[in-house]
Design an enzyme around this catalytic site. Sequence first.
Site, mmCIF file in Angstrom:
data_model
loop_
_atom_site.group_PDB
_atom_site.id
_atom_site.type_symbol
_atom_site.label_atom_id
_atom_site.label_comp_id
_atom_site.label_asym_id
_atom_site.label_seq_id
_atom_site.Cartn_x
_atom_site.Cartn_y
_atom_site.Cartn_z
ATOM 1 N N ASP A 1 0.815 -1.212 0.000
ATOM 2 C CA ASP A 1 0.000 0.000 0.000
ATOM 3 C C ASP A 1 0.852 1.267 0.000
ATOM 4 O O ASP A 1 0.657 2.163 -0.831
ATOM 5 C CB ASP A 1 -0.941 0.005 1.200
ATOM 6 C CG ASP A 1 -2.132 -0.926 0.999
ATOM 7 O OD1 ASP A 1 -2.006 -1.877 0.201
ATOM 8 O OD2 ASP A 1 -3.177 -0.711 1.639
ATOM 9 N N ARG B 1 -1.310 4.795 17.102
ATOM 10 C CA ARG B 1 -1.549 5.728 15.993
ATOM 11 C C ARG B 1 -1.255 7.195 16.329
ATOM 12 O O ARG B 1 -0.642 7.900 15.510
ATOM 13 C CB ARG B 1 -2.986 5.587 15.482
ATOM 14 C CG ARG B 1 -3.334 4.235 14.876
ATOM 15 C CD ARG B 1 -2.212 3.598 14.120
ATOM 16 N NE ARG B 1 -2.653 2.490 13.272
ATOM 17 C CZ ARG B 1 -1.854 1.557 12.787
ATOM 18 N NH1 ARG B 1 -0.566 1.592 13.078
ATOM 19 N NH2 ARG B 1 -2.321 0.599 12.021
ATOM 20 N N ASP C 1 -8.336 3.778 11.639
ATOM 21 C CA ASP C 1 -7.010 4.402 11.640
ATOM 22 C C ASP C 1 -7.010 5.770 10.973
ATOM 23 O O ASP C 1 -6.265 6.665 11.381
ATOM 24 C CB ASP C 1 -5.998 3.486 10.957
ATOM 25 C CG ASP C 1 -5.538 2.362 11.872
ATOM 26 O OD1 ASP C 1 -5.725 2.486 13.092
ATOM 27 O OD2 ASP C 1 -5.008 1.361 11.365
ATOM 28 N N SER D 1 -5.803 -9.714 6.968
ATOM 29 C CA SER D 1 -4.741 -8.718 7.091
ATOM 30 C C SER D 1 -4.345 -8.625 8.557
ATOM 31 O O SER D 1 -5.138 -8.935 9.451
ATOM 32 C CB SER D 1 -5.206 -7.353 6.575
ATOM 33 O OG SER D 1 -6.233 -6.838 7.395
#
Length: 404
Positions: free
Chosen positions: A13, A93, A122, A178
Amino acid sequence: MPSCVLAYSGGLDTSVILGWLQDEGYDVHCVYVDVGQPCEDREAIMQKAHDCGAKSARLVDVQEELCRDFAFPVLQWQARYEGIYLLGTSIARPLISKVCLQVAREVGAEAYAHGATGKGNDQCRFQLAAEALDPAVKIIAPWRIPAFREKFPGRTEMIDYCEQKGIPVKASIAKPYSSDENCLHISYEAGKLEELTVDGYEVVDFGMTVSPQEAPDQPEQITVGFESGVPVSVDGEKLSAFEIVQVLNERAGRNGVGRIDIIENRFVGMKSRGVYEAPGMTVLYETHRLLEQLTVDRDLAHLRDRIAPEVAEMVYYGLWYTAKFDALLAFIEEAQKPVTGEVTVNLYKGNILASSRSSPLSLYDEEIASMEGGGSYDQTDAEGFLRIVGLPSRVQGRINPRDY
């Protein structure tokens, strides 16, 4: 040229996003924030970013800061999202955003790009943290841009793009799920896990824990020491915050501790399934709670427990850098001052069993608590206490008699 900082992992990504940002006319500064991702060749990842045209690339190791300044305050709150999730991804995060914004300020970049999707949590955590730290920053979230999604509707197109650009990636078109890993935990979602009839514990190839069935047949004893609610030692050895998490991950993991499977409510409104493992933090939550039972006043403990779900929501939603959260962190620092001592537990096939606990600030008085005769508690005192407590009920009972 305009410039931006990209939260970069070197995976498919962010490799695609790096190329796309350059196509859009940006100088890109790649930042690999090391929060304890799986063992990778960090130098190779940095070299890959340079080879792919990044203006600069750097690695910033924040594992100690993540444990000390982010995970441990959440632990002090005993904050669990929806009663079970220990928030391992959520906690990391805001720190990633902080590091990226620090680099952006240093290199003079006006934009911050990330690879979070428009469906998940996220994106909220990255953006809310970044805008709180730098209200003027421009957020680039490619997965929320229609033109980007049209160009890359699936992994096949992304892999083809990398081949055309000469970007080396290790990726397959189909994935069973994932995962996201840091030193606190690993999360697993999507793919086969979206089918609720699938047993997540059977599908997932867990990276930090063995299954309870395969754990040793004998319990393993471990002692955790705390000072003012902060973990400071394991088996009497003083360790850094990160070292404590590392040691407990290994020891709890080999005993099958710390797996959960949850259907959670995302901030954006949808329900999603997550499978998580957090062996070390699970031990810390349990030993911390056991020590609090000795050292924290009843009313203070109950107040903390009423507020803790709201704290968990704020962490989960990404509301870390807010005035309210600052005040809550100040509150818990004060409330945790007496939480000092040691707790010994046995780890056994996915379970954490209390063995002993001690504290120089213990509020437990055996003379008062004893059920044996004598002691310093006069049971006659309960008569007046109950007459006072029961006064409203007696008055109401006379005025409005109940059927029974």
